[in-house]
Design a protein around this motif. Structure first.
Motif, mmCIF file in Angstrom:
data_model
loop_
_atom_site.group_PDB
_atom_site.id
_atom_site.type_symbol
_atom_site.label_atom_id
_atom_site.label_comp_id
_atom_site.label_asym_id
_atom_site.label_seq_id
_atom_site.Cartn_x
_atom_site.Cartn_y
_atom_site.Cartn_z
ATOM 1 N N TRP A 17 -3.918 -10.480 3.334
ATOM 2 C CA TRP A 17 -2.845 -9.868 2.550
ATOM 3 C C TRP A 17 -2.588 -8.570 2.160
ATOM 4 C CZ3 TRP A 17 1.368 -13.244 2.141
ATOM 5 C CH2 TRP A 17 2.615 -12.769 1.226
ATOM 6 N N LYS A 18 -1.675 -7.785 2.570
ATOM 7 C CA LYS A 18 -1.759 -6.493 2.434
ATOM 8 C C LYS A 18 -0.847 -5.910 1.345
ATOM 9 C CE LYS A 18 -4.236 -5.803 6.046
ATOM 10 N NZ LYS A 18 -6.040 -5.387 5.770
ATOM 11 N N GLU A 19 0.258 -6.560 1.014
ATOM 12 C CA GLU A 19 1.125 -6.352 0.053
ATOM 13 C C GLU A 19 0.664 -6.426 -1.249
ATOM 14 O OE1 GLU A 19 3.694 -4.248 0.706
ATOM 15 O OE2 GLU A 19 3.212 -4.522 2.831
ATOM 16 N N PRO A 20 1.417 -5.958 -2.435
ATOM 17 C CA PRO A 20 0.732 -6.335 -3.835
ATOM 18 C C PRO A 20 1.237 -7.614 -3.928
ATOM 19 C CG PRO A 20 1.906 -4.258 -3.863
ATOM 20 C CD PRO A 20 1.944 -4.681 -2.445
ATOM 21 N N LEU A 110 -6.967 0.535 -9.048
ATOM 22 C CA LEU A 110 -7.200 -0.782 -9.675
ATOM 23 C C LEU A 110 -6.519 -0.864 -11.139
ATOM 24 C CD1 LEU A 110 -10.710 -1.591 -8.436
ATOM 25 C CD2 LEU A 110 -8.872 -3.137 -7.989
ATOM 26 N N ALA A 111 -6.481 0.384 -11.711
ATOM 27 C CA ALA A 111 -6.099 0.442 -13.173
ATOM 28 C C ALA A 111 -4.503 0.483 -13.018
ATOM 29 C CB ALA A 111 -6.553 1.942 -13.722
ATOM 30 N N LYS A 112 -3.925 1.153 -12.010
ATOM 31 C CA LYS A 112 -2.674 0.990 -11.913
ATOM 32 C C LYS A 112 -2.013 -0.541 -11.546
ATOM 33 C CE LYS A 112 -1.824 5.706 -10.322
ATOM 34 N NZ LYS A 112 -1.201 6.816 -9.251
ATOM 35 N N ARG A 113 -2.815 -1.134 -10.674
ATOM 36 C CA ARG A 113 -2.684 -2.687 -10.629
ATOM 37 C C ARG A 113 -2.697 -3.453 -12.012
ATOM 38 N NH1 ARG A 113 0.105 -6.197 -9.031
ATOM 39 N NH2 ARG A 113 -0.719 -8.185 -8.097
ATOM 40 N N GLU A 122 -3.643 -0.242 -22.665
ATOM 41 C CA GLU A 122 -3.934 1.203 -22.903
ATOM 42 C C GLU A 122 -5.139 1.659 -22.267
ATOM 43 O OE1 GLU A 122 -3.849 1.152 -27.281
ATOM 44 O OE2 GLU A 122 -1.732 1.513 -27.334
ATOM 45 N N GLY A 123 -6.325 0.681 -21.908
ATOM 46 C CA GLY A 123 -7.455 0.885 -21.460
ATOM 47 C C GLY A 123 -7.081 1.477 -19.798
ATOM 48 N N ALA A 124 -6.268 0.820 -19.410
ATOM 49 C CA ALA A 124 -6.015 1.208 -17.853
ATOM 50 C C ALA A 124 -5.159 2.958 -17.953
ATOM 51 C CB ALA A 124 -4.997 0.377 -17.431
ATOM 52 N N VAL A 125 -4.306 3.103 -18.983
ATOM 53 C CA VAL A 125 -3.486 4.308 -18.979
ATOM 54 C C VAL A 125 -4.599 5.392 -19.239
ATOM 55 C CG1 VAL A 125 -2.005 5.787 -20.446
ATOM 56 C CG2 VAL A 125 -1.553 3.388 -19.888
#
Length: 438
Positions: A17-20, A110-113, A122-125
């Motif tokens: 699978w290639k798409e989100p 990965l953080a954006k995902r 907030e950790g991803a931000v």
């Protein structure tokens, strides 16, 4: 199509699978290959196994192995938030050590995902901002501290998992499967493990017995107590395991300690070496007299006969002549039992600070646990409940003070711990519950 083939087809489609991935597309994919509820549970269990192994590798700073396992976990469970966030943390750690641009981009992606799945995370931000703008050291420390606590502590209590040595357990299971009636290996002397000769008429070499490995370390102001230094040999692999405690016997505070680990053969020749972060800069400060536990697991060869540790770097500051008295932290037992260990918990410093890059705050505390009883503490987990100024529960965090891979905390030991977590700005107070103790 048989059940195993259906599961295999589903996994293959996931890997291609290639798409989100979304919940809708995941459901459609399962229906497309005819995956039932039980089949889906089997796939999720495979993903969970990879996740646990990856997280355990991360505990021991085996970043390549952790990334491999966590990548498998996210491929099988693309919407599992903890797998994605832990994988982002692993890539960020490897980027910090190797400075490869590909790792940086993977961590950001990965953080954006993670934000796609949980927009309020907030950790991803913080991770995205720190990597995209090469944040200053203070901002990066915030991320690393949060990631270490949220990733290595907050994740595992969700499944109630204590740190284990997954790779070793797999090897042990393989041995038991091959010889189900074989007794467990006993600890041998400190001499190097020597494989006995093969049985007559066989070509397969015998497995060397387990052995206690002598360890040498000499550093002014530090005392090392290797509670376990052991080599375990299996059919296809050998693993060295160290559980150690260092005591700060200097007149300096220690903020970070990096060790060089040299693995030696019976002739004293270096087989290989690596660095080990014994005290991380996001751990609590180790004051004079404090103890700090660290461990490592290393895949090696049966030729390992001794281990030598040397200090690579040590960040120190002069200690004051006297410290302010710690503020006692009252705690309650979730499920009190007779004969439970006795310990005290105190706060050395507590701060509520605002983020530089987000409109929120983080709670950052230095606590200390002292074993004031007569027995060793092998595991100690707190549940910390945070309340706002109106008395409403706003956050509940699990904090592991002593956990599975740590050397037991002996009577009289004082171990500092750091508690850091993202929290609302209207935070008012906290209370501590002892949820697990052994």
């Amino acid at each position: 199509m048989g059940r195993d083939l259906i599961i295999e087809a589903y996994i293959q489609r996931l890997l291609e699978w290639k798409e989100p991935m979304t919940a809708e597309s995941l459901k459609a994919l399962a229906e497309e290959v005819g995956l039932g509820t039980d089949d889906m549970a089997a796939v999720e269990q495979k993903a969970q196994d990879h996740f646990e192994r990856g997280r355990n590798y991360l505990d021991f700073d085996c970043l390549d192995e952790a990334i491999d396992e966590l990548t498998q976990a996210t491929a099988l469970a693309p919407l599992h938030f903890e797998s994605l966030q832990t994988l982002a943390y692993a890539y960020d750690q490897r980027y910090g050590k190797q400075k490869k641009a590909a790792d940086k981009q993977q961590a950001i992606a990965l953080a954006k995902r993670c934000l796609d799945i949980r927009p309020s995370d907030e950790g991803a931000v913080i991770l995205i901002s720190s990597l995209e703008h090469e944040a200053n050291s203070r901002q990066r420390l915030i991320w690393l501290s949060l990631a270490a606590i949220l990733g290595v502590v907050a994740f595992r209590p969700v499944m109630d998992i204590v740190t284990t040595r997954s790779a070793v357990e797999q090897a042990q299971e393989t041995e038991l499967a091959a010889d189900p009636i074989a007794p467990p290996a006993e600890s041998g002397p400190t001499e190097p493990a020597i494989a006995p000769p093969a049985e007559p008429g066989t070509t397969e070499p015998a497995i060397a017995p387990a052995a206690d490995i002598p360890i040498t370390f000499a550093q002014d102001g530090l005392t090392l107590d290797p509670r376990q230094s052991r080599l375990d040999n299996y059919k296809d692999s050998s693993y060295y395991t160290l559980q150690a405690v260092v005591q700060n016997t200097s007149k300096q505070e220690i903020d970070a300690l990096q060790l060089q680990v040299e693995y030696l053969d019976s002739n004293g020749e270096i087989l290989e070496s690596e660095s080990k972060e014994a005290i991380a800069d996001n751990n609590a400060t180790v004051r004079p007299g404090d103890y700090h536990a660290f461990d490592l697991i290393h895949k090696t060869t049966p030729d390992l006969a001794a281990v030598r540790l040397n200090v690579l770097t040590m960040d120190q500051l002069p200690a004051p002549d006297a410290y302010p008295q710690e503020t006692p932290i009252p705690y309650e037992w979730v499920a009190p039992k007779a004969g439970q260990p006795t310990f005290s918990l105190g706060a050395r410093a507590e701060n509520l600070n605002s983020y530089d890059i987000t409109d929120s705050a983080y709670f950052d505390a230095q606590w200390a646990v002292t074993n004031i009883g007569d027995s060793a503490i092998r595991q100690l987990k707190f549940q910390v409940n945070f309340y706002n100024l109106s008395g409403k529960l706003i956050l509940s965090e699990d904090v592991l003070a002593v956990y599975g891979s740590d050397a037991p905390m002996l009577p009289g030991e004082v171990r500092p711990l750091r508690v850091i977590t993202s929290i609302d700005k209207d935070y008012g107070r906290y209370e501590v519950m002892v949820s697990e103790v052994e």
